[in-house]
Design a protein around this motif. Structure first.
Motif, mmCIF file in Angstrom:
data_model
loop_
_atom_site.group_PDB
_atom_site.id
_atom_site.type_symbol
_atom_site.label_atom_id
_atom_site.label_comp_id
_atom_site.label_asym_id
_atom_site.label_seq_id
_atom_site.Cartn_x
_atom_site.Cartn_y
_atom_site.Cartn_z
ATOM 1 N N LEU A 135 0.844 -1.202 0.000
ATOM 2 C CA LEU A 135 0.000 0.000 0.000
ATOM 3 C C LEU A 135 0.881 1.254 0.000
ATOM 4 O O LEU A 135 0.626 2.206 -0.736
ATOM 5 C CB LEU A 135 -0.930 0.002 1.212
ATOM 6 C CG LEU A 135 -2.044 -1.050 1.187
ATOM 7 C CD1 LEU A 135 -2.898 -0.964 2.442
ATOM 8 C CD2 LEU A 135 -2.936 -0.887 -0.041
ATOM 9 N N LEU A 136 1.925 1.229 0.814
ATOM 10 C CA LEU A 136 2.847 2.368 0.851
ATOM 11 C C LEU A 136 3.524 2.552 -0.504
ATOM 12 O O LEU A 136 3.651 3.671 -1.001
ATOM 13 C CB LEU A 136 3.918 2.153 1.924
ATOM 14 C CG LEU A 136 3.502 2.460 3.358
ATOM 15 C CD1 LEU A 136 4.618 2.114 4.333
ATOM 16 C CD2 LEU A 136 3.132 3.924 3.511
ATOM 17 N N MET A 137 3.899 1.413 -1.093
ATOM 18 C CA MET A 137 4.551 1.437 -2.402
ATOM 19 C C MET A 137 3.641 2.131 -3.424
ATOM 20 O O MET A 137 4.085 2.972 -4.206
ATOM 21 C CB MET A 137 4.824 -0.006 -2.805
ATOM 22 C CG MET A 137 5.572 -0.221 -4.066
ATOM 23 S SD MET A 137 5.753 -1.998 -4.321
ATOM 24 C CE MET A 137 4.430 -2.292 -5.474
ATOM 25 N N CYS A 138 2.360 1.783 -3.377
ATOM 26 C CA CYS A 138 1.413 2.359 -4.332
ATOM 27 C C CYS A 138 1.204 3.845 -4.068
ATOM 28 O O CYS A 138 1.120 4.643 -5.002
ATOM 29 C CB CYS A 138 0.086 1.602 -4.264
ATOM 30 S SG CYS A 138 0.253 -0.049 -4.958
ATOM 31 N N LEU A 139 1.134 4.204 -2.796
ATOM 32 C CA LEU A 139 0.915 5.617 -2.487
ATOM 33 C C LEU A 139 2.137 6.451 -2.866
ATOM 34 O O LEU A 139 2.004 7.561 -3.383
ATOM 35 C CB LEU A 139 0.575 5.786 -1.006
ATOM 36 C CG LEU A 139 -0.803 5.237 -0.623
ATOM 37 C CD1 LEU A 139 -1.044 5.362 0.866
ATOM 38 C CD2 LEU A 139 -1.913 5.947 -1.385
ATOM 39 N N VAL A 140 3.317 5.891 -2.614
ATOM 40 C CA VAL A 140 4.548 6.613 -2.998
ATOM 41 C C VAL A 140 4.596 6.776 -4.514
ATOM 42 O O VAL A 140 4.934 7.843 -5.028
ATOM 43 C CB VAL A 140 5.799 5.851 -2.489
ATOM 44 C CG1 VAL A 140 7.071 6.381 -3.138
ATOM 45 C CG2 VAL A 140 5.909 5.972 -0.973
ATOM 46 N N SER A 141 4.201 5.712 -5.227
ATOM 47 C CA SER A 141 4.253 5.785 -6.685
ATOM 48 C C SER A 141 3.253 6.808 -7.232
ATOM 49 O O SER A 141 3.438 7.330 -8.330
ATOM 50 C CB SER A 141 3.994 4.407 -7.296
ATOM 51 O OG SER A 141 2.705 3.987 -6.943
ATOM 52 N N ALA A 142 2.214 7.094 -6.448
ATOM 53 C CA ALA A 142 1.218 8.081 -6.896
ATOM 54 C C ALA A 142 1.771 9.504 -6.836
ATOM 55 O O ALA A 142 1.249 10.409 -7.495
ATOM 56 C CB ALA A 142 -0.042 7.978 -6.050
ATOM 57 N N ILE A 143 2.849 9.684 -6.065
ATOM 58 C CA ILE A 143 3.389 11.038 -5.875
ATOM 59 C C ILE A 143 3.822 11.643 -7.217
ATOM 60 O O ILE A 143 3.600 12.819 -7.483
ATOM 61 C CB ILE A 143 4.578 11.005 -4.881
ATOM 62 C CG1 ILE A 143 4.050 10.703 -3.479
ATOM 63 C CG2 ILE A 143 5.349 12.324 -4.889
ATOM 64 C CD1 ILE A 143 5.122 10.452 -2.450
ATOM 65 N N VAL A 144 4.407 10.807 -8.078
ATOM 66 C CA VAL A 144 4.890 11.317 -9.370
ATOM 67 C C VAL A 144 3.711 11.855 -10.186
ATOM 68 O O VAL A 144 3.780 12.941 -10.768
ATOM 69 C CB VAL A 144 5.596 10.182 -10.159
ATOM 70 C CG1 VAL A 144 6.192 10.713 -11.444
ATOM 71 C CG2 VAL A 144 6.679 9.546 -9.306
ATOM 72 N N ALA A 145 2.625 11.059 -10.198
ATOM 73 C CA ALA A 145 1.444 11.477 -10.952
ATOM 74 C C ALA A 145 0.841 12.739 -10.332
ATOM 75 O O ALA A 145 0.421 13.662 -11.037
ATOM 76 C CB ALA A 145 0.423 10.354 -10.981
#
Lengths: 378, 242
Positions: free
Chosen positions: A353-363
């Motif tokens: 979940l953290l991985m996904c939220l961190v990856s959303a930062i770029v978008a």
């Protein structure tokens, strides 16, 4: 269902090929993390398997011993000294070491790890017995082997014969699932027989298992043994377990390799997801710009992107969880089973979940830069 | 007399610096009142889009003041500007900008959802508006399943669902044929009258002129208001035609 969630869901499914590619990436990364975590706990459990099954309150070892497989010798008279300590009920000697198993049919030799203890004292006896009884090891020249090693040892069950260090032995007990994380099969035997297999002088032992009297304080007994017996270490099973795990996982580099695998999985997954979310967001920039133009707050748009990230995570986790369950099942009886504890499963969910939220930062960083004016110029 | 819903005073905007400096809007004064459909016309590059961006609180003017329903916007940050747009302005874009993954009804509901209105009330509102723009049978259609005219009508419904005081339309008929263009302009005209909204439509399509209560011309960033006599004459002609 909130409309922002509907929008996130539809945006994901809109480009199915990309969605499938993303899922493959996430599943790959989750399975990689899961396998590495599972190997970590499986390895951790394997290296302490003998300690876990020994019936003892305290272990007495030579100084500097790091694990069960660390061979050393103690004088047998230590047993009397320990038994003289107040609070000690029983002291059970163990003999362990490496020897050669001589295959009767081919004449080939294979190294084995001998574990000898008195069957009457129930120190470290074979478990998961499927043929014979653990007590049968009291008979002369009898041994216990695991059936997963039949091929390696050239035997086919109880009654099979072989040689260990030029001594004829007969398989009297067969176990299931006592696998070694090293390449050597475990062979259980009587204490004296083990000495002969290992060419140990009479009276020599490897370790001493100590059981305290009911109601005695284990720590107090341990301190008393330490003060009365020199040049030994007295550890509780938990301490010995921890020391073994630390040695095998960190001193050998095995743990670092597993951690590196986990880290790699997280990085790969984050990169794949970040790239997908970014390109998905870019594709919908005119719509997001239109949303901004009609007065939508940045928070609302962030929510849509976060939902997309979390949906990816949840779907990816479900698929990876199913694959992980199959992997766990298939490796359950292997030399190195993959074991996922509930705590690890929970940790994995949090990591993903953290991985996904961190990856959303770029978008999100891209959306923040949207200029609503662009909707008027397109 | 209807009150002013949008007031722009001495609005100027330039882009670039030095010898590449371009004056997009120069000292523009404009008031939009409720119940009026105003047409902003001018050739390409005349400053229409820049002025519309400023009036729509998407671009800050270099000079001058702007108030939407009494709210000054010069010192507002991006989120405050978004709030003003959300509260007071409805936008209609030339390219519709509907979400392709949402149905017609959902696209309208989205405009309510960003304002914190959702559930069955939002669904009812969107269906009523689809009915109003003549698309009740298309509520479950996705944009790709609709014609340009239909998409534009959905976009209009989205723009007016929150009852904005000011409606800004950017070339609303540019991508439409005559019949669809007329239908869209009729809706905008009715909106101005029925909801007492101030409607400003930017266009260079002469077919929309008969629908306007007022026409403002812009050239090289300078506004030129329609001669009152010509305005009266055009209104009279429209009434005779009706």
């Amino acid at each position: 269902m909130p409309l922002s969630l509907t929008l996130a869901l539809r945006n994901l499914f809109h480009d199915r090929l990309r969605f499938i590619a993303t899922l493959i990436g996430i599943v790959f990364s989750v399975v990689l993390v899961l396998v590495q975590m599972g190997l970590y706990s499986g390895f951790g459990r394997m290296v302490t398997m003998m300690i876990d099954h020994a019936s003892t309150d305290l272990w007495i070892l030579s100084r500097g011993i790091n694990s069960m497989e660390d061979i050393s010798q103690l004088d047998g008279d230590i047993k009397d000294k320990v038994l003289a300590v107040d609070g000690v009920a029983e002291a059970v000697p163990l003999v362990i070491g490496f020897s050669d198993w001589h295959l009767p049919a081919s004449g080939e030799r294979t190294p084995v790890f001998i574990i000898g203890s008195d069957p009457k004292l129930r120190g470290l006896q074979p478990w998961n017995v499927v043929e014979g009884k653990a007590e049968d090891l009291g008979a002369p020249d009898t041994v216990a082997v695991d059936r997963s090693y039949y091929g390696r040892l050239g035997v086919s069950g109880t009654g099979s014969t072989a040689e260990i260090n030029r001594h004829k032995v007969k398989v009297a007990v067969v176990t299931d699932g006592i696998r070694s994380f090293t390449t050597m099969p475990y062979v259980f035997s009587d204490l004296d027989a083990a000495r002969s297999y290992l060419d140990l002088p009479p009276g020599k032992i490897s370790q001493l298992l100590v059981r305290v009297k009911p109601g005695s304080d284990i720590n107090r007994v341990r301190d008393a043994i330490r003060s009365k017996v020199a040049n030994v270490e007295v550890l509780t099973p938990q301490e010995f377990r921890q020391r073994s795990r630390t040695f095998w996982l960190f001193s050998t580099g095995a743990g670092a390799a597993l951690f590196a695998g986990v880290l790699l999985g997280v990085i790969v997954g984050t990169a794949i997801l970040a790239q997908t979310l970014y390109s998905n967001t870019r594709e919908h920039l005119p719509e997001f710009a239109a949303l901004r133009a009609i007065g939508c707050s940045n928070r609302y748009i962030f929510r849509i992107i976060r939902y997309q990230a979390l949906l990816n995570a949840v779907i990816g986790l479900c698929l990876a969880g199913a694959i992980g369950a199959v992997v766990v099942h298939l490796t359950a009886k292997s030399a190195l089973p993959i074991i996922i504890t509930p705590l690890q499963a929970g940790g994995l969910v949090v990591i993903i979940l953290l991985m996904c939220l961190v990856s959303a930062i770029v978008a999100i960083a891209r959306v923040v830069r949207i200029d609503p004016v662009t909707v008027l110029t397109r | 007399m209807s009150k002013a819903l949008l007031e722009a005073r001495n609005i100027s905007k330039t882009f670039g610096e030095g010898h590449v400096q371009v004056r997009a809007v120069a000292s523009a004064n404009l008031t939009l009142k409720g119940g009026e459909l105003t047409l902003l016309m001018g050739p390409s590059g005349s400053g229409k889009t820049t002025l519309l961006s400023i009036l729509g609180c998407m671009l800050t003017p270099g000079k001058g003041t702007l108030a939407i329903c009494g709210n000054p916007v010069e010192k507002a940050g991006p989120e405050r500007l978004a709030e003003i747009r959300r509260s007071h302005i409805g936008f209609i874009f030339q390219s519709y900008h509907l979400f392709p993954t949402l149905t017609a009804a959902e696209n309208i509901q989205l405009a309510l959802d960003i304002r914190g209105q959702n559930g069955s009330e939002a669904a009812n509102k969107s269906h009523k508006l689809l009915e109003k723009v003549g698309l009740s049978r298309k509520s479950k259609a996705f944009p790709r399943e609709m014609s340009g005219g239909e998409q534009q009508r959905v976009a209009i419904a989205r723009a007016i669902v929150a009852n904005p005081s000011v409606i800004l339309a950017d070339e609303p008929t540019a991508a439409l044929d005559t019949s669809n263009g007329r239908a869209v302009m009729n809706i905008l005209s009715e909106l101005a009258e029925d909801q007492n909204s101030a409607v400003l439509a930017v266009s260079h399509d002469s077919r929309v002129i008969p629908f306007a209560d007022r026409i403002i011309y812009i050239e090289d960033g300078v506004l030129k208001h329609e001669d009152p006599a010509a305005q009266m004459e055009r209104k009279g002609a429209r009434q005779r035609k009706n």
